[in-house]
Design a protein around this motif. Structure first.
Motif, PDB file in Angstrom:
ATOM      1  N   GLU A 145       0.853  -1.189   0.000  1.00 21.71           N
ATOM      2  CA  GLU A 145       0.000   0.000   0.000  1.00 21.71           C
ATOM      3  C   GLU A 145       0.887   1.236   0.000  1.00 21.71           C
ATOM      4  N   TRP A 146       0.393   2.292  -0.598  1.00 21.08           N
ATOM      5  CA  TRP A 146       1.110   3.566  -0.489  1.00 21.08           C
ATOM      6  C   TRP A 146       0.125   4.655  -0.120  1.00 21.08           C
ATOM      7  N   PHE A 147       0.643   5.650   0.614  1.00 24.06           N
ATOM      8  CA  PHE A 147      -0.188   6.722   1.154  1.00 24.06           C
ATOM      9  C   PHE A 147       0.518   8.055   0.983  1.00 24.06           C
ATOM     10  N   ARG A 148      -0.268   9.068   0.704  1.00 25.29           N
ATOM     11  CA  ARG A 148       0.245  10.433   0.738  1.00 25.29           C
ATOM     12  C   ARG A 148      -0.160  11.007   2.087  1.00 25.29           C
ATOM     13  N   GLU A 149       0.831  11.461   2.840  1.00 22.89           N
ATOM     14  CA  GLU A 149       0.587  12.062   4.151  1.00 22.89           C
ATOM     15  C   GLU A 149       1.225  13.443   4.146  1.00 22.89           C
ATOM     16  N   SER A 188       4.599  13.962   2.363  1.00 17.52           N
ATOM     17  CA  SER A 188       5.387  12.721   2.373  1.00 17.52           C
ATOM     18  C   SER A 188       4.655  11.570   1.681  1.00 17.52           C
ATOM     19  N   LEU A 189       5.437  10.629   1.205  1.00 12.70           N
ATOM     20  CA  LEU A 189       4.939   9.383   0.633  1.00 12.70           C
ATOM     21  C   LEU A 189       5.352   8.267   1.581  1.00 12.70           C
ATOM     22  N   ARG A 190       4.389   7.437   1.998  1.00 14.75           N
ATOM     23  CA  ARG A 190       4.680   6.268   2.819  1.00 14.75           C
ATOM     24  C   ARG A 190       4.262   5.016   2.057  1.00 14.75           C
ATOM     25  N   VAL A 191       5.134   4.042   1.997  1.00  8.69           N
ATOM     26  CA  VAL A 191       4.852   2.756   1.361  1.00  8.69           C
ATOM     27  C   VAL A 191       4.945   1.687   2.437  1.00  8.69           C
ATOM     28  N   GLU A 192       3.937   0.805   2.485  1.00  4.09           N
ATOM     29  CA  GLU A 192       3.897  -0.287   3.452  1.00  4.09           C
ATOM     30  C   GLU A 192       3.849  -1.620   2.722  1.00  4.09           C
ATOM     31  N   VAL A 193       4.589  -2.599   3.246  1.00  3.38           N
ATOM     32  CA  VAL A 193       4.548  -3.964   2.728  1.00  3.38           C
ATOM     33  C   VAL A 193       4.218  -4.875   3.908  1.00  3.38           C
ATOM     34  N   HIS A 194       3.092  -5.593   3.789  1.00  2.00           N
ATOM     35  CA  HIS A 194       2.576  -6.450   4.863  1.00  2.00           C
ATOM     36  C   HIS A 194       2.749  -7.923   4.488  1.00  2.00           C
ATOM     37  N   ASN A 195       3.099  -8.757   5.493  1.00  2.16           N
ATOM     38  CA  ASN A 195       3.157 -10.200   5.304  1.00  2.16           C
ATOM     39  C   ASN A 195       2.877 -10.867   6.648  1.00  2.16           C
ATOM     40  N   PRO A 196       2.585 -12.170   6.654  1.00  2.00           N
ATOM     41  CA  PRO A 196       2.237 -12.839   7.909  1.00  2.00           C
ATOM     42  C   PRO A 196       3.438 -13.288   8.747  1.00  2.00           C
ATOM     43  N   GLY A 197       4.611 -12.716   8.525  1.00  9.43           N
ATOM     44  CA  GLY A 197       5.787 -13.081   9.321  1.00  9.43           C
ATOM     45  C   GLY A 197       5.760 -12.465  10.709  1.00  9.43           C
ATOM     46  N   PHE A 198       6.786 -12.736  11.484  1.00  6.44           N
ATOM     47  CA  PHE A 198       6.879 -12.273  12.868  1.00  6.44           C
ATOM     48  C   PHE A 198       7.702 -10.981  12.916  1.00  6.44           C
ATOM     49  N   ALA A 255      15.562   6.171   2.007  1.00  3.89           N
ATOM     50  CA  ALA A 255      14.331   6.725   2.600  1.00  3.89           C
ATOM     51  C   ALA A 255      14.659   7.704   3.730  1.00  3.89           C
ATOM     52  N   ALA A 256      13.721   8.624   3.970  1.00  2.00           N
ATOM     53  CA  ALA A 256      13.858   9.538   5.108  1.00  2.00           C
ATOM     54  C   ALA A 256      13.773   8.746   6.410  1.00  2.00           C
ATOM     55  N   SER A 257      12.932   7.716   6.426  1.00  2.00           N
ATOM     56  CA  SER A 257      12.809   6.851   7.595  1.00  2.00           C
ATOM     57  C   SER A 257      12.177   5.533   7.165  1.00  2.00           C
ATOM     58  N   TRP A 258      12.305   4.534   8.025  1.00  2.00           N
ATOM     59  CA  TRP A 258      11.637   3.257   7.805  1.00  2.00           C
ATOM     60  C   TRP A 258      11.252   2.691   9.163  1.00  2.00           C
TER      61      TRP A 258
END
Length: 127
Positions: free
Chosen positions: A59-63, A66-76, A102-105
């Motif tokens: 998913e990506w979001f404009r905040e 800033s641009l934030r990109v998220e990557v989700h998975n069922p890991g720990f 990136a500016a942050s992660w």
């Protein structure tokens, strides 16, 4: 975007991002974001775990600007860490690349269950 946890999903995620971000004309370099997304999707595919069928979610979001990109998975989430691989190590540079561009992660629990790894590009759009 949802992706199956297979190698073919990595270039698909890069193409998807380029296609869908272009109409929003970000001021940040799409070429800077483009390598980070496949790195995080690769990590999600390799390290996601579930006894049930699962997908990688990008998913990506404009905040603000800033641009934030998220990557989700069922890991720990506790397994996500920045490594400093030796020159002869074949793997382990994905988060190092994200950290350098990136500016942050951030890595932590996903709202979908499992893990989310995200990055933010500051000043992606003019204010």
């Amino acid at each position: 975007m949802t992706l199956h946890p297979v190698a073919e999903s990595v270039p698909r995620a890069r193409r998807w991002f380029r296609k869908f971000i272009a109409p929003y004309a970000p001021a940040c370099s799409v070429d800077d974001c483009a390598p980070m997304i496949p790195e995080l999707v690769t990590d999600a595919v390799l390290h996601g775990r579930s006894d049930d069928p699962w997908l990688v979610r990008v998913e990506w979001f404009r905040e603000g600007t800033s641009l934030r990109v998220e990557v989700h998975n069922p890991g720990f989430p506790a397994n996500v860490r920045l490594r400093r691989p030796d020159a002869d190590d074949a793997h382990g540079r994905g988060l190092l690349l994200v950290d350098s561009i990136a500016a942050s992660w951030h890595a932590g629990p996903s709202r979908f269950g499992g893990t989310v790894v995200s990055f933010e590009m500051a000043d992606a759009w003019p204010s």
